[in-house]
Design an enzyme around this catalytic site. Structure first.
Site, PDB file in Angstrom:
ATOM      1  N   GLY A  65      38.427  65.455  26.114  1.00 50.27           N
ATOM      2  CA  GLY A  65      37.331  65.577  27.070  1.00 50.27           C
ATOM      3  C   GLY A  65      36.443  66.767  26.726  1.00 50.27           C
ATOM      4  O   GLY A  65      35.211  66.685  26.778  1.00 50.27           O
ATOM      5  N   SER A  72      44.345  53.580  24.140  1.00 51.53           N
ATOM      6  CA  SER A  72      45.268  54.204  23.186  1.00 51.53           C
ATOM      7  C   SER A  72      45.755  53.150  22.205  1.00 51.53           C
ATOM      8  O   SER A  72      45.707  51.948  22.512  1.00 51.53           O
ATOM      9  CB  SER A  72      46.468  54.762  23.943  1.00 51.53           C
ATOM     10  OG  SER A  72      47.447  55.252  23.067  1.00 51.53           O
ATOM     11  N   TYR A  78      53.620  54.421  30.725  1.00 53.86           N
ATOM     12  CA  TYR A  78      52.391  54.828  30.021  1.00 53.86           C
ATOM     13  C   TYR A  78      51.769  53.621  29.320  1.00 53.86           C
ATOM     14  O   TYR A  78      50.575  53.346  29.465  1.00 53.86           O
ATOM     15  CB  TYR A  78      52.696  55.943  29.016  1.00 53.86           C
ATOM     16  CG  TYR A  78      51.468  56.400  28.245  1.00 53.86           C
ATOM     17  CD1 TYR A  78      50.534  57.244  28.829  1.00 53.86           C
ATOM     18  CD2 TYR A  78      51.233  55.964  26.933  1.00 53.86           C
ATOM     19  CE1 TYR A  78      49.390  57.651  28.129  1.00 53.86           C
ATOM     20  CE2 TYR A  78      50.094  56.369  26.232  1.00 53.86           C
ATOM     21  CZ  TYR A  78      49.182  57.217  26.835  1.00 53.86           C
ATOM     22  OH  TYR A  78      48.049  57.608  26.143  1.00 53.86           O
TER      23      TYR A  78
END
Ligand SMILES: NC(=O)c1ccc[n+]([C@@H]2O[C@H](COP(=O)([O-])OP(=O)(O)OC[C@H]3O[C@@H](n4cnc5c(N)ncnc54)[C@H](OP(=O)(O)O)[C@@H]3O)[C@@H](O)[C@H]2O)c1
Length: 269
Positions: free
Chosen positions: A2, A129, A142
């Protein structure tokens, strides 16, 4: 990621709102980014946003809308890894993982899509991801959040495309960010030596050490994001990192069983 992405966007002329949970002395990274923005005279502001909180998301988006009158690009980047065997993970821990990694992005998308639809244009970038395409052990919630975000992104692409809104997913492999530092372990395994999963845990921990040797720098992800959002005709998917490219290449060329065996071999299971 970020941090690097905010800076590269601001350095390339985007008026950038870098959002974080804690600003101004609250323990977040706001001071550093504000100092850089001041020194380089960048069009960058830091504002508070907790993706887990409806009010925080609405307030942040309303503030940007009031100040700028439009939002061209949104990057859903907030996320963390929850590590542990599913059997030893509480439902609350799984819900919390979904709250940030999945519902956080959904909240932000629901807040910006009406404005982008009225503008007749906009770009939403979801950081998924490699783990949204292939799975490793001890990370099931996840992976579930990232697979979910991938599926949602593809589905809404059909819905929002007619309104000029583009959806992009970024699929990094291992990145040298604060991700490992911010990783949460499930709490039920207070005595790892008693866990029935200790052998997989020890293999994974060795694998992680190896994995941590070859991480992509977060600025590489930021460059790909910049390239994607400034392209006239961006792809839906951008894979970032040699590890991710190679893993997905193997996945494409192997049967389910062959790929399963390859992952087991890599992790030494
Ligand atoms: N690193 C990797 O290997 C890798 C690989 C593939 C995908 N990803 C994904 O890339 C994204 C960025 O991760 P990273 O690698 O840059 O890890 P990171 O350094 O740990 O950064 C994650 C960021 O998410 C923020 N965050 C967490 N919960 C939040 C919430 N409720 N509201 C707002 N912000 C929140 C954290 O902010 P605070 O400063 O407030 O904690 C932190 O700045 C994640 O979605 C991650 O799943 C990472």
């Amino acid at each position: 990621m970020g941090y690097e992405t905010s800076l590269i966007l601001a350095r390339n002329g985007f008026h950038t709102y870098a959002t974080m949970r804690k600003v101004d002395g609250g323990g977040g990274g706001s001071k550093q980014i504000i100092d850089i923005a001041k020194n380089e005279n960048l069009p960058l502001q830091v504002i508070q946003l907790d993706v887990n909180n409806d009010k925080s998301v609405t307030e942040a988006i309303n503030r940007i809308a009031n100040e700028k009158g439009r939002i061209d690009v949104v990057i859903n980047n907030a996320g963390y890894d929850l590590m542990g065997a599913l059997e030893e993970t509480s439902i609350d821990e799984i819900k919390a993982q979904f709250e940030t990694n999945f519902f956080g992005a959904v909240r932000v998308m629901q807040a910006v899509i009406p404005m982008m639809r009225k503008q007749g244009e906009g770009i939403i970038v979801n950081i998924t991801s490699l783990g949204g395409r292939i799975s490793f052990p001890l990370n099931s919630p996840y992976h579930a959040t990232k697979f979910a975000l991938e599926g949602l992104s593809k589905s809404i692409q059909y819905e929002v495309e007619p309104f000029g809104i583009k959806i992009i997913v970024i699929e990094p492999g291992g990145v040298g960010s604060n991700f490992l530092k911010n990783l949460k372990m499930v709490t039920k395994t207070s005595d790892p030596s008693n866990s029935p999963y200790r052998s997989i845990q020890s293999s994974m921990s060795e694998y992680f050490k190896q994995w941590a040797q070859n991480l992509t720098h977060p600025s590489e992800v930021a460059k790909v994001i910049l390239q994607a959002v400034t392209s006239d005709n961006p792809n839906f998917r951008y894979v970032v990192g040699k590890d991710a490219t190679m893993a997905l290449e193997s996945r494409r060329n192997m049967s389910d069983r062959e790929f399963h065996d390859l992952i087991k071999k890599q992790i030494n299971l």
